[in-house]
Design a protein around this motif. Structure first.
Motif, PDB file in Angstrom:
ATOM      1  N   PHE A 183      30.590  15.988  -0.398  1.00 54.15           N
ATOM      2  CA  PHE A 183      30.405  14.691  -1.047  1.00 54.15           C
ATOM      3  C   PHE A 183      28.925  14.477  -1.327  1.00 54.15           C
ATOM      4  O   PHE A 183      28.107  14.506  -0.425  1.00 54.15           O
ATOM      5  CB  PHE A 183      30.969  13.570  -0.159  1.00 54.15           C
ATOM      6  N   ASP A 184      28.590  14.328  -2.612  1.00 53.22           N
ATOM      7  CA  ASP A 184      27.214  14.158  -3.081  1.00 53.22           C
ATOM      8  C   ASP A 184      27.179  12.835  -3.828  1.00 53.22           C
ATOM      9  O   ASP A 184      27.637  12.773  -4.972  1.00 53.22           O
ATOM     10  CB  ASP A 184      26.898  15.292  -4.079  1.00 53.22           C
ATOM     11  N   ASN A 185      26.660  11.783  -3.222  1.00 52.99           N
ATOM     12  CA  ASN A 185      26.754  10.437  -3.808  1.00 52.99           C
ATOM     13  C   ASN A 185      28.209  10.138  -4.166  1.00 52.99           C
ATOM     14  O   ASN A 185      29.072  10.194  -3.326  1.00 52.99           O
ATOM     15  CB  ASN A 185      25.829  10.286  -5.013  1.00 52.99           C
ATOM     16  N   GLU A 186      28.477   9.892  -5.451  1.00 49.24           N
ATOM     17  CA  GLU A 186      29.851   9.567  -5.864  1.00 49.24           C
ATOM     18  C   GLU A 186      30.667  10.824  -6.173  1.00 49.24           C
ATOM     19  O   GLU A 186      31.851  10.752  -6.430  1.00 49.24           O
ATOM     20  CB  GLU A 186      29.832   8.677  -7.113  1.00 49.24           C
ATOM     21  N   MET A 187      29.983  11.979  -6.194  1.00 52.02           N
ATOM     22  CA  MET A 187      30.619  13.223  -6.638  1.00 52.02           C
ATOM     23  C   MET A 187      31.261  13.969  -5.467  1.00 52.02           C
ATOM     24  O   MET A 187      30.773  13.922  -4.349  1.00 52.02           O
ATOM     25  CB  MET A 187      29.550  14.152  -7.234  1.00 52.02           C
ATOM     26  N   ARG A 203      25.519  22.669   5.011  1.00 51.93           N
ATOM     27  CA  ARG A 203      25.897  21.321   4.591  1.00 51.93           C
ATOM     28  C   ARG A 203      27.217  20.940   5.258  1.00 51.93           C
ATOM     29  O   ARG A 203      28.120  21.784   5.369  1.00 51.93           O
ATOM     30  CB  ARG A 203      26.084  21.267   3.081  1.00 51.93           C
TER      31      ARG A 203
END
Ligand code: TMP
Length: 256
Positions: A184-188, A82
């Protein structure tokens, strides 16, 4: 085959753009360097061993709940990871006095430390990766206090797990360097373990003989680097007689 876009090239690895957004391909080179590139060589087969050893350790760490960038190994030299924003701080954990700590504080190499020690180094080739304190890390904005706490907690958990894993195969985990990144996972946003864990960035000593099974064989001109890395892989159950093993896991070494 289409040409892949090279995103970054370091001393021992190249990162290429991955097949999906948010992924990268991490390629392990055979180049060995020390003293910030002043000493360089090519060691045939090192990249293959580091790719396999790092894959195994990241998978095991994932299984015990250490979030990391590893997705899967693609081939002998490459793994899919990732994409993360690397925190520009190297985290070193030490259990036994060796290397720069032994030198700096005048300790005998091999002396067990009163407890595991976590250190930070600023990632900068120009400056030779200077050691820094938490104060520097926060003041210069390389990581915030919460991220530092997370990195220390994860580094100590990684140390406990890897110390036990290596002890089971007759190896003392003297010290190691790890790196973390922001995923970074969407907003997280999460802090995850990144880069690699291999004999290139750990000190691994045979418990019985004290033989060095790590990059110090290159740094200190001891020879036998590939044989040492192969021995680490063999004990972890990854390669037998220089051929890929069945991957069934560590080969336990009985204590006498
Ligand atoms: P040191 O004793 O030279 O400071 O190294 C501590 C540990 O960190 C050792 O396991 C080797 C690893 N390390 C790296 O992986 N990369 C580096 O650039 C340095 C300086 C150390």
């Amino acid at each position: 085959m289409s040409r892949r876009r090279r995103v970054y090239e370091g001393k021992a690895k190249i990162l290429y753009e991955g097949p999906e957004p948010g992924t990268l391909i991490q390629h392990f080179k055979d180049d060995a360097t020390a003293f910030n590139n002043k000493k360089q060589d090519r060691v045939e087969g090192k990249g293959v061993l580091n790719n396999r050893i790092s894959e195994f350790l990241f998978q095991k760490l994932g299984e015990v709940g250490i979030p990391n960038h590893f997705i899967k190994r693609l081939n002998m030299r490459e793994q899919l990871i990732r994409e993360v924003e690397i925190i520009p701080v190297e985290v070193v954990v030490r259990n036994v006095a060796a290397g720069s700590l032994a030198k700096r504080l005048g300790l005998d190499e091999g002396t067990a430390l009163p407890r595991s020690i976590v250190e930070f180094y600023y990632k900068s080739n120009e400056l030779n990766d200077p050691m820094v304190s938490e104060e520097h890390v926060t003041a210069f904005g390389w990581a915030n206090p919460q991220e530092i706490d997370e990195m220390i907690a994860m580094a100590l958990r990684i140390n406990d797990f890897l110390s036990g894993l290596f002890m089971g195969v007759g190896i003392r985990l003297v010290d190691f360097k790890i790196e973390f990144g922001r995923l970074f996972d969407n907003e997280m946003m999460r802090i995850v373990l990144a880069d690699e864990i291999s004999p290139d960035c750990c000190r691994l000593w045979d418990i019985e003989t004290q033989d060095k099974l790590d990059k110090d064989r290159f740094t200190k001109d001891l020879g036998g680097l590939i044989e040492a890395y192969q021995e680490v892989a063999r004990r972890l159950g990854l390669f037998v007689d220089n051929r890929p093993g069945d991957g069934s896991g560590p080969v336990l070494v009985s204590s006498k």
